[in-house]
Design a protein around this motif. Structure first.
Motif, PDB file in Angstrom:
ATOM      1  N   GLU A 136      13.700  18.857   4.175  1.00  0.00           N
ATOM      2  CA  GLU A 136      12.970  18.690   5.128  1.00  0.00           C
ATOM      3  C   GLU A 136      11.521  18.747   5.569  1.00  0.00           C
ATOM      4  N   LYS A 137      11.015  18.823   4.750  1.00  0.00           N
ATOM      5  CA  LYS A 137       9.191  18.887   4.836  1.00  0.00           C
ATOM      6  C   LYS A 137       8.341  17.431   4.133  1.00  0.00           C
ATOM      7  N   ILE A 138       9.244  17.007   3.140  1.00  0.00           N
ATOM      8  CA  ILE A 138       9.213  15.922   2.666  1.00  0.00           C
ATOM      9  C   ILE A 138       9.829  14.409   2.974  1.00  0.00           C
ATOM     10  N   THR A 139       9.716  12.919   3.207  1.00  0.00           N
ATOM     11  CA  THR A 139      10.435  11.801   3.087  1.00  0.00           C
ATOM     12  C   THR A 139      10.133  10.953   1.835  1.00  0.00           C
ATOM     13  N   ILE A 140      11.795  10.608   1.621  1.00  0.00           N
ATOM     14  CA  ILE A 140      11.120   9.515   0.395  1.00  0.00           C
ATOM     15  C   ILE A 140      11.965   8.700   0.582  1.00  0.00           C
ATOM     16  N   ASP A 141      11.572   7.567   1.006  1.00  0.00           N
ATOM     17  CA  ASP A 141      12.703   6.206   0.925  1.00  0.00           C
ATOM     18  C   ASP A 141      13.609   5.652   0.268  1.00  0.00           C
ATOM     19  N   ILE A 142      13.070   5.848  -1.196  1.00  0.00           N
ATOM     20  CA  ILE A 142      13.634   5.628  -2.257  1.00  0.00           C
ATOM     21  C   ILE A 142      14.311   6.266  -3.228  1.00  0.00           C
TER      22      ILE A 142
ATOM     23  N   TYR B  26       6.307  21.740  -6.178  1.00  0.00           N
ATOM     24  CA  TYR B  26       5.398  22.235  -6.757  1.00  0.00           C
ATOM     25  C   TYR B  26       4.584  20.858  -6.661  1.00  0.00           C
ATOM     26  N   LEU B  27       4.458  20.423  -7.288  1.00  0.00           N
ATOM     27  CA  LEU B  27       3.210  18.859  -7.417  1.00  0.00           C
ATOM     28  C   LEU B  27       3.207  18.919  -5.854  1.00  0.00           C
ATOM     29  N   LEU B  28       4.443  18.571  -5.517  1.00  0.00           N
ATOM     30  CA  LEU B  28       3.632  16.819  -4.361  1.00  0.00           C
ATOM     31  C   LEU B  28       3.139  18.146  -3.317  1.00  0.00           C
ATOM     32  N   GLN B  29       3.217  19.597  -3.132  1.00  0.00           N
ATOM     33  CA  GLN B  29       2.577  20.604  -2.060  1.00  0.00           C
ATOM     34  C   GLN B  29       1.182  20.724  -2.836  1.00  0.00           C
ATOM     35  N   LEU B  30       0.923  20.627  -4.303  1.00  0.00           N
ATOM     36  CA  LEU B  30      -0.319  21.023  -5.253  1.00  0.00           C
ATOM     37  C   LEU B  30      -1.200  19.663  -4.539  1.00  0.00           C
ATOM     38  N   LEU B  31      -0.517  17.984  -4.745  1.00  0.00           N
ATOM     39  CA  LEU B  31      -1.186  17.205  -4.059  1.00  0.00           C
ATOM     40  C   LEU B  31      -1.169  16.743  -2.438  1.00  0.00           C
ATOM     41  N   GLY B  32      -0.498  17.555  -1.881  1.00  0.00           N
ATOM     42  CA  GLY B  32      -0.824  17.225  -0.305  1.00  0.00           C
ATOM     43  C   GLY B  32      -0.374  16.355  -0.109  1.00  0.00           C
ATOM     44  N   ILE B  33       1.108  16.084  -0.685  1.00  0.00           N
ATOM     45  CA  ILE B  33       2.064  14.589  -0.407  1.00  0.00           C
ATOM     46  C   ILE B  33       3.351  15.408   0.324  1.00  0.00           C
ATOM     47  N   THR B  34       3.094  14.369   1.988  1.00  0.00           N
ATOM     48  CA  THR B  34       4.505  14.966   2.452  1.00  0.00           C
ATOM     49  C   THR B  34       5.108  13.463   2.224  1.00  0.00           C
ATOM     50  N   HIS B  35       5.370  12.311   2.275  1.00  0.00           N
ATOM     51  CA  HIS B  35       5.617  11.107   2.385  1.00  0.00           C
ATOM     52  C   HIS B  35       5.507  10.344   0.571  1.00  0.00           C
ATOM     53  N   LEU B  36       6.965   9.763   0.494  1.00  0.00           N
ATOM     54  CA  LEU B  36       6.743   8.664  -1.363  1.00  0.00           C
ATOM     55  C   LEU B  36       7.739   7.763  -0.377  1.00  0.00           C
TER      56      LEU B  36
ATOM     57  N   ASN C 145       1.371  -1.084   0.124  1.00  0.00           N
ATOM     58  CA  ASN C 145       0.136   0.307  -0.636  1.00  0.00           C
ATOM     59  C   ASN C 145       0.822   1.221  -0.037  1.00  0.00           C
ATOM     60  N   GLY C 146       2.050   1.220  -0.457  1.00  0.00           N
ATOM     61  CA  GLY C 146       3.239   2.731  -0.876  1.00  0.00           C
ATOM     62  C   GLY C 146       2.365   3.236  -1.559  1.00  0.00           C
ATOM     63  N   THR C 147       3.557   4.470  -2.073  1.00  0.00           N
ATOM     64  CA  THR C 147       3.225   5.042  -3.078  1.00  0.00           C
ATOM     65  C   THR C 147       4.498   5.557  -4.031  1.00  0.00           C
ATOM     66  N   ILE C 148       4.254   5.415  -4.914  1.00  0.00           N
ATOM     67  CA  ILE C 148       5.300   5.950  -6.274  1.00  0.00           C
ATOM     68  C   ILE C 148       5.474   6.284  -7.131  1.00  0.00           C
ATOM     69  N   PHE C 149       6.038   7.337  -6.842  1.00  0.00           N
ATOM     70  CA  PHE C 149       6.385   8.487  -8.330  1.00  0.00           C
ATOM     71  C   PHE C 149       6.995   8.474  -8.829  1.00  0.00           C
ATOM     72  N   GLU C 150       6.168   8.355 -10.363  1.00  0.00           N
ATOM     73  CA  GLU C 150       7.469   8.307 -11.260  1.00  0.00           C
ATOM     74  C   GLU C 150       7.417   9.255 -12.556  1.00  0.00           C
ATOM     75  N   SER C 151       8.380  10.183 -12.532  1.00  0.00           N
ATOM     76  CA  SER C 151       9.096  11.513 -13.331  1.00  0.00           C
ATOM     77  C   SER C 151       9.294  10.754 -14.607  1.00  0.00           C
ATOM     78  N   GLY C 152       8.583  10.588 -16.296  1.00  0.00           N
ATOM     79  CA  GLY C 152       9.339  10.053 -16.756  1.00  0.00           C
ATOM     80  C   GLY C 152       8.484   9.137 -16.964  1.00  0.00           C
ATOM     81  N   ALA C 153       6.710   8.605 -17.472  1.00  0.00           N
ATOM     82  CA  ALA C 153       6.292   7.209 -17.784  1.00  0.00           C
ATOM     83  C   ALA C 153       6.292   6.866 -18.204  1.00  0.00           C
ATOM     84  N   TYR C 154       6.498   7.681 -19.404  1.00  0.00           N
ATOM     85  CA  TYR C 154       5.830   6.863 -20.686  1.00  0.00           C
ATOM     86  C   TYR C 154       5.103   6.516 -20.827  1.00  0.00           C
ATOM     87  N   ASP C 155       4.927   5.278 -21.030  1.00  0.00           N
ATOM     88  CA  ASP C 155       3.222   5.413 -21.576  1.00  0.00           C
ATOM     89  C   ASP C 155       2.547   4.316 -20.439  1.00  0.00           C
TER      90      ASP C 155
END
Length: 171
Positions: free
Chosen positions: A145-151, A112-122, A1-11
């Motif tokens: 300092e405001k967001i955590t990203i595990d990997i 900007y995107l993270l703030q817009l989406l209300g995301i503080t953890h990925l 049940n995690g969240t993955i953010f893929e920048s450059g998701a292609y198709d």
């Protein structure tokens, strides 16, 4: 049940890091894709994901998206592509500067995107934006300092035109 953010998701299917996490582990994928061609396929292929049509940069601005007519995994923002990369992977545009292969578009920052989406953890952030990785990472300096990203999965390549930039990307 995690969240993955893929920048450059292609198709959303080919070359997708997030596909397995969504399909087999019930993770929520967020995709950012700059290519209009790939974004239309992304929406079709991954309708349950949050799909965002945008480019990522170090500041909000207009940029020029360079694509091949048939679309490819090496399409990207012209301002961030090295000349050597363009001459190798976009030979036709390099010779002709055909305006049909360039599309002006907005580019936003990851904070900007993270703030817009209300995301503080990925749980995972995949950053594969064809040469714009370092500017995208530099924009994150204000929010580490405001967001955590595990990997962070980060595409790097040997860059000869920007001496040492690949090394800066992984530092």
């Amino acid at each position: 049940n995690g969240t993955i953010f893929e920048s450059g998701a292609y198709d959303g299917n080919r070359l997708s890091t997030s596909y397995m996490f969504e399909k087999y582990f019930d993770w929520f994928p967020i995709h950012v894709e700059a290519s209009h061609q790939h974004f239309e396929l992304l929406k079709m292929n991954r309708p349950d994901a949050l799909n965002i049509h945008s480019a990522l940069c170090n500041e909000t601005k207009l940029v020029h998206f360079l694509h091949r007519l048939n679309g490819s995994s090496v399409d990207g923002i012209l301002e961030f592509m090295e000349k050597k990369f363009v001459t190798r992977f976009h030979k036709y545009w390099h010779r002709t500067h055909d305006p049909q292969l360039i599309k002006e578009m907005s580019c936003v920052t990851m904070p900007y995107l993270l703030q817009l989406l209300g995301i503080t953890h990925l749980d995972i952030w995949v950053l594969d934006v064809e040469g714009a990785e370092l500017p995208v990472l530099k924009a994150m300096e204000e929010v580490w300092e405001k967001i955590t990203i595990d990997i962070v999965l980060l595409e790097t390549m040997h860059r000869t035109d920007r001496s040492g930039e690949a090394d800066l990307t992984i530092q």
